[in-house]
Structures are given as C-alpha cells and as structure tokens.
Design a protein around this motif. Structure first.
Motif, PDB file in Angstrom:
ATOM      1  N   GLN A 136      20.879  12.381  87.259  1.00  0.00           N
ATOM      2  CA  GLN A 136      21.643  13.436  86.570  1.00  0.00           C
ATOM      3  C   GLN A 136      23.226  13.436  86.826  1.00  0.00           C
ATOM      4  N   TRP A 137      23.483  13.261  88.260  1.00  0.00           N
ATOM      5  CA  TRP A 137      24.763  13.145  88.587  1.00  0.00           C
ATOM      6  C   TRP A 137      25.611  11.865  88.104  1.00  0.00           C
ATOM      7  N   MET A 138      24.922  10.984  88.069  1.00  0.00           N
ATOM      8  CA  MET A 138      25.578   9.645  87.398  1.00  0.00           C
ATOM      9  C   MET A 138      25.898  10.029  86.025  1.00  0.00           C
ATOM     10  N   LYS A 139      24.854  10.574  85.173  1.00  0.00           N
ATOM     11  CA  LYS A 139      25.150  11.095  83.597  1.00  0.00           C
ATOM     12  C   LYS A 139      26.118  11.915  83.613  1.00  0.00           C
ATOM     13  N   SER A 140      26.309  12.796  84.340  1.00  0.00           N
ATOM     14  CA  SER A 140      27.275  13.889  84.295  1.00  0.00           C
ATOM     15  C   SER A 140      28.627  13.550  84.626  1.00  0.00           C
ATOM     16  N   ARG A 141      28.617  12.523  85.571  1.00  0.00           N
ATOM     17  CA  ARG A 141      30.100  11.934  85.775  1.00  0.00           C
ATOM     18  C   ARG A 141      30.426  10.944  84.591  1.00  0.00           C
ATOM     19  N   THR A 142      29.609  10.346  84.015  1.00  0.00           N
ATOM     20  CA  THR A 142      29.743   9.308  82.848  1.00  0.00           C
ATOM     21  C   THR A 142      30.397  10.225  81.698  1.00  0.00           C
ATOM     22  N   ARG A 143      29.528  11.220  81.532  1.00  0.00           N
ATOM     23  CA  ARG A 143      29.946  12.088  80.111  1.00  0.00           C
ATOM     24  C   ARG A 143      31.390  12.475  80.499  1.00  0.00           C
ATOM     25  N   ALA A 144      31.712  13.014  81.772  1.00  0.00           N
ATOM     26  CA  ALA A 144      32.968  13.666  82.240  1.00  0.00           C
ATOM     27  C   ALA A 144      34.198  12.486  81.682  1.00  0.00           C
ATOM     28  N   ASP A 145      33.811  11.205  82.186  1.00  0.00           N
ATOM     29  CA  ASP A 145      34.751  10.032  82.021  1.00  0.00           C
ATOM     30  C   ASP A 145      34.719   9.759  80.483  1.00  0.00           C
ATOM     31  N   GLU A 146      33.741   9.992  79.659  1.00  0.00           N
ATOM     32  CA  GLU A 146      33.911   9.805  78.233  1.00  0.00           C
ATOM     33  C   GLU A 146      34.891  10.677  77.497  1.00  0.00           C
ATOM     34  N   MET A 147      34.546  11.968  78.155  1.00  0.00           N
ATOM     35  CA  MET A 147      35.387  13.141  77.408  1.00  0.00           C
ATOM     36  C   MET A 147      37.173  12.869  77.707  1.00  0.00           C
ATOM     37  N   ARG A 148      37.057  12.324  78.838  1.00  0.00           N
ATOM     38  CA  ARG A 148      38.546  12.023  79.419  1.00  0.00           C
ATOM     39  C   ARG A 148      39.305  11.111  78.181  1.00  0.00           C
ATOM     40  N   VAL A 149      38.508  10.137  78.030  1.00  0.00           N
ATOM     41  CA  VAL A 149      38.789   9.247  76.915  1.00  0.00           C
ATOM     42  C   VAL A 149      39.222   9.691  75.366  1.00  0.00           C
ATOM     43  N   LEU A 150      38.245  10.568  75.298  1.00  0.00           N
ATOM     44  CA  LEU A 150      38.380  11.337  73.756  1.00  0.00           C
ATOM     45  C   LEU A 150      39.572  12.276  73.870  1.00  0.00           C
ATOM     46  N   ALA A 151      39.796  12.950  75.054  1.00  0.00           N
ATOM     47  CA  ALA A 151      40.920  13.908  75.245  1.00  0.00           C
ATOM     48  C   ALA A 151      42.236  12.907  75.138  1.00  0.00           C
TER      49      ALA A 151
END
Lengths: 142, 64
Positions: free
Chosen positions: B25-40
C-alpha cells in the motif's frame, strides 16, 4: 539457541522470500519513479515525451508481494498463456512432496514433520486457488 | 522467550503477510503521488498530458 536454530532453520527460506519480494517491489517502484521523473522533465519543458518512454511506464509494474512474478506478467499486455496450470502443477507438486516428507518422517524429526504439514496445507491452498484461476482464465481478445 | 517462540513461531507468517500488505500500500501511495506530480507539471505548463501517459497511469501499478 543452537537448538532453536536446529528446529527452525527452514524458517529462513519463507522469511527470505518475503524480504526478496519486498526488495523486488522497491526496485520496481524506483524504476517507475525514475521514468515518471523523466516524463515530468519533458512536461516542464513543454515537450512531448517519446512513446518508448511512456511504453516503459506501462511495462514497469510493482510485484505482487504474495505471488511475485507469477502474478505480475511484467509487461503492459495481458498474458496470452494460462499460467494457472503451471502454478497448479508447481504448488500441487510441492504440497504432495511436503506431505510425503511429513508422513514418511524421512528426516527423522517429528517437530519438522509438523512444520512440513503446515507448509503442505499452505501450498495445497495455493494450488487450489491456482486451479480456480486456471479454470476461470479467459484468453485476452486481440 | 525461546519457549514463547516455539509456541508461536507460526505467527510470523500472518505478521509477514500484514507487513507485506502495508508495504504494498505504501508503494502504491508513493507511486500515485509521483504520477500526480507529473500531471501537475503538465497542468502547470498548460498542456494536455499525452493519451498514452493517461492510459499508463490508469493501470493499477501493482496489478499491472
């Protein structure tokens, strides 16, 4: 302490498996993060990232901590091979082997026999789950 | 302590499974945060993110 190690040395293998899977998951996360950083750099410059880079993003998947690479195909496209049967054979064979070792007491340690039965039950459950997966598996279209 | 371990060694398996689940879950959460940064970053540049990128991000990073 030495006696404890003699009785539970086999625990090193399942515990090492958990550690290796965690490490594997971490490495895959790092690879995905690096790809995202590159894409972000392109975005900040107002450029379109090359399709190959986006393709690597689709291909990099974190491993399932419980089933490892048997569950993650490691590629973006769904597998066209029904790996469920392979897993049924693998887990079923291992479970059968552990039952044989536990029953025959070939290693001459009753405590170890009990542990092998526990391992056989776990592997048997995995074989059963794989059987359900193999039967319900559908070939991807296209 | 040794006796306690002999009685409850099997608890290591469910505990390891719980730790693995939390790690996942921690890995998933960090991956999602990285993906959001790219979209931002795309949003900040006033550009539409490529369709391929959106498709890749829609995939579950763990399920693949």
């Amino acid at each position: 302490m030495e006696d404890l190690f003699r009785n539970f040395w086999w625990l090193m293998f399942p515990m090492a498996w958990f550690v290796v899977e965690g490490w594997n998951s971490w490495l895959k996360y790092q690879a995905r993060r690096d790809a995202l950083k590159l894409i972000q750099a392109y975005a900040e410059k107002g450029q379109t990232p090359p399709p190959e880079l986006l393709g690597t993003l689709s291909g990099v998947t974190a491993a399932d901590p419980l089933l490892g690479d048997l569950a993650a195909t490691g590629s973006a496209a769904p597998s066209t091979t029904n790996w469920g049967w392979y897993q049924v054979a693998l887990f079923g064979g291992l479970a059968g082997g552990f039952v044989f070792l536990a029953r025959s007491n070939i290693l001459g340690d009753e405590g170890l026999g009990d542990a092998m039965m526990v391992a056989a039950v776990v592997l048997g459950a995995l074989a059963l789950a794989s059987l359900v997966y193999a039967i319900t598996w559908k070939r991807p279209r296209g | 302590m040794v006796e306690l371990f002999r009685d409850f060694w099997w608890l290591m398996f469910p505990l390891a499974a719980v730790i693995c689940g939390a790690w996942d879950q921690w890995m998933k959460s960090r991956t999602r945060a990285d993906e959001m940064r790219v979209l931002a970053a795309y949003a900040a540049a006033g550009k539409e993110p490529p369709a391929e990128l959106l498709r890749a991000l829609r995939r579950d990073p763990v399920e693949g």
